[in-house]
Design an enzyme around this catalytic site. Structure first.
Site, PDB file in Angstrom:
ATOM      1  N   ARG A  40      12.537  -4.602   1.546  1.00 56.61           N
ATOM      2  CA  ARG A  40      11.929  -5.874   1.139  1.00 56.61           C
ATOM      3  C   ARG A  40      12.967  -6.891   0.671  1.00 56.61           C
ATOM      4  O   ARG A  40      12.778  -8.097   0.861  1.00 56.61           O
ATOM      5  CB  ARG A  40      10.913  -5.616   0.020  1.00 56.61           C
ATOM      6  CG  ARG A  40       9.649  -5.023   0.583  1.00 56.61           C
ATOM      7  CD  ARG A  40       8.578  -4.878  -0.453  1.00 56.61           C
ATOM      8  NE  ARG A  40       7.313  -4.594   0.209  1.00 56.61           N
ATOM      9  CZ  ARG A  40       6.275  -4.012  -0.366  1.00 56.61           C
ATOM     10  NH1 ARG A  40       6.336  -3.657  -1.639  1.00 56.61           N
ATOM     11  NH2 ARG A  40       5.173  -3.788   0.310  1.00 56.61           N
ATOM     12  N   GLY A 397      -2.856  -5.641   2.464  1.00 57.09           N
ATOM     13  CA  GLY A 397      -4.167  -6.223   2.147  1.00 57.09           C
ATOM     14  C   GLY A 397      -4.263  -7.707   2.465  1.00 57.09           C
ATOM     15  O   GLY A 397      -5.321  -8.200   2.875  1.00 57.09           O
TER      16      GLY A 397
END
Ligand code: ADP
Ligand code: MG
Length: 417
Positions: A40, A397
């Site tokens: 990330r 999500g």
């Protein structure tokens, strides 16, 4: 509406308040927290370098874990500052708070092209509450706001939404970072008018998780291929035996309505014709929750009724071959949700076959392939095909909500072009 991106900005000499996703996995080693996967952080480097080259003064904000408003030492972003220093090859100042005088001092000392990272923004409950006064405090060091944390954009928090509102109200620009830009391009623009045939592959555990996506994509897709445990709720709704399979009995009407809508819209809606089943048996080992770890015996494939003592764990070989054929004829592919319990190698073949077909369609036939959903991305990486598709979303999500057609607060807050 198209959003401003970092490519549209001129940030020379400006303080750029940059929301990133540095929610990296950490492990304790000899009393120190160590980052076990820096993906990330690496992924943000393009955006950082672009802004550094322009001469921006970067103030990075992020969350780590769930400290629930307390200063949890194990959830400090300090190790991330060290890692970023190493990856960028330039010093990264670390502020051990995300608001207050200390932060203002560090921000004031930044020269053009320099970088600071603020401490975990979730050390304050006001972050998730999107407290307006807290957003004002964050915005004290912001001339320009950039959001590159797509995975957090579905939450209206102070660092994803509130601070952007404050900056915009002052007349400041709010832009998407390069990662965010790519997510919006592939999950948004590319699916707006997809090249046809447009094939949507939907799997995963539950109909209820995916029904909004199914509903919306029925309006666009030529074919929808259903796999994963969610297929068993469709089977149940057709009056077929599902044994011990994971089903949602209260979602049968929903499943039938989706099929009816497909028929009406002339969308080819496919359900698995064969299923890999197994009999679950408890072992004497216990899992973290104190429940017995299950083993699976008598693994075999059925085409019609799933036996009473068996559970379905994947699409079968026949279904995989049929789906692969359809996928190879596609020009646009969207895949959300694995075709089975791929984490167990004994049930991964169906998911792997679909992954292979998606990769081949992309590499050999020039199809555009877009993968959304955390577990789908894992499945593709497990099959070592992650680099063979057009795009893998990092959003989890957030991608699902975006595909459902929801307006994400973190995106809505950015300036229009
Ligand atoms: P994504 O994260 O890509 O959106 P989901 O979270 O909806 O995907 O679903 C992934 C999970 O569904 C995986 O953990 C997988 O093991 C599980 N799953 C898929 N098919 C089955 C099945 N037949 N039985 C049990 N679990 C399944
Ligand atoms: Mg998931």
């Amino acid at each position: 509406m198209a959003k401003l991106t970092v490519r549209d900005l001129n940030v020379k000499g400006k303080r750029v308040f940059l929301r990133v996703d540095y929610n990296v996995p950490l492990e304790e080693k000899d009393g120190k927290m160590v980052i076990t996967d820096a993906t990330r952080i690496v992924e943000t480097l393009h955006t950082l370098k672009l802004l550094i080259e322009q001469g921006g003064r970067l103030i990075l904000t992020a969350h780590l874990g769930r400290p629930k408003g307390k200063r949890e030492a194990t959830m400090s972003l300090r190790p991330v500052a060290d890692k970023l220093h190493e990856l960028l090859g330039q010093p990264v100042a670390f502020a051990d708070d995300c608001i207050g005088e200390h932060v203002e001092k560090i921000a004031a000392a930044l020269k053009d092209g320099e970088v600071a990272l603020l401490e975990n923004v979730r050390y304050y409950n006001e972050e998730e509450a999107n407290d307006p006064a807290f957003a004002e405090k964050l915005a004290k060091v912001a001339d320009v706001y950039v959001n590159d944390a797509f995975g957090a954009a579905h939450r209206a928090h102070a660092s994803t939404e509130g601070v952007a509102r404050v900056v915009a109200k002052r007349g400041g620009q709010c832009a998407a970072g390069l990662l965010m830009e790519r997510e919006l391009k592939f999950l948004g623009d590319e699916l707006e008018k997809p090249a046809r045939p447009f094939v949507v592959i939907l799997g995963g555990a539950k109909v209820s998780d995916k029904i909004k996506v199914i509903d919306r994509l029925l309006e666009k897709a030529d074919t929808i291929l259903i796999g994963g445990a969610m297929a068993y709720t469709f089977r149940l709704a057709h009056g077929q035996k599902v044994g011990k399979s994971l089903v949602e009995p209260d979602r049968q009407a929903m499943a039938l309505a989706a099929e009816a809508k497909a028929k009406q819209l002339k969308v080819n809606f496919e359900l698995p014709s064969d299923v890999v089943v197994a009999k679950p048996v408890p072992t004497d080992k216990l899992n973290k929750k104190g429940k017995p770890v299950m083993d699976f015996v008598n693994i075999h494939t059925v085409t019609d009724a799933i036996p009473d003592d068996a559970e379905g764990f994947s699409i079968g070989e026949q279904t995989a071959a049929h789906y692969a054929k359809i996928i190879l004829g596609a020009k646009t592919i969207l895949w959300n949700g694995p075709m089975g319990m791929f984490e167990d190698a004994r049930f991964a073949a169906g998911t792997n076959a679909v992954a292979k077909a998606v990769a081949e369609a992309t590499q050999k036939h020039g199809a555009k392939s877009i993968i959304g959903g955390g577990d789908s991305v894992k499945a593709l990486n497990q099959a070592k095909l992650g680099d063979q598709v057009s795009f893998m979303s990092t959003g989890g999500g957030a991608s699902l909500e975006f595909l459902e057609g929801a307006v994400l607060p973190g995106v809505a807050a950015l300036s229009d072009k």
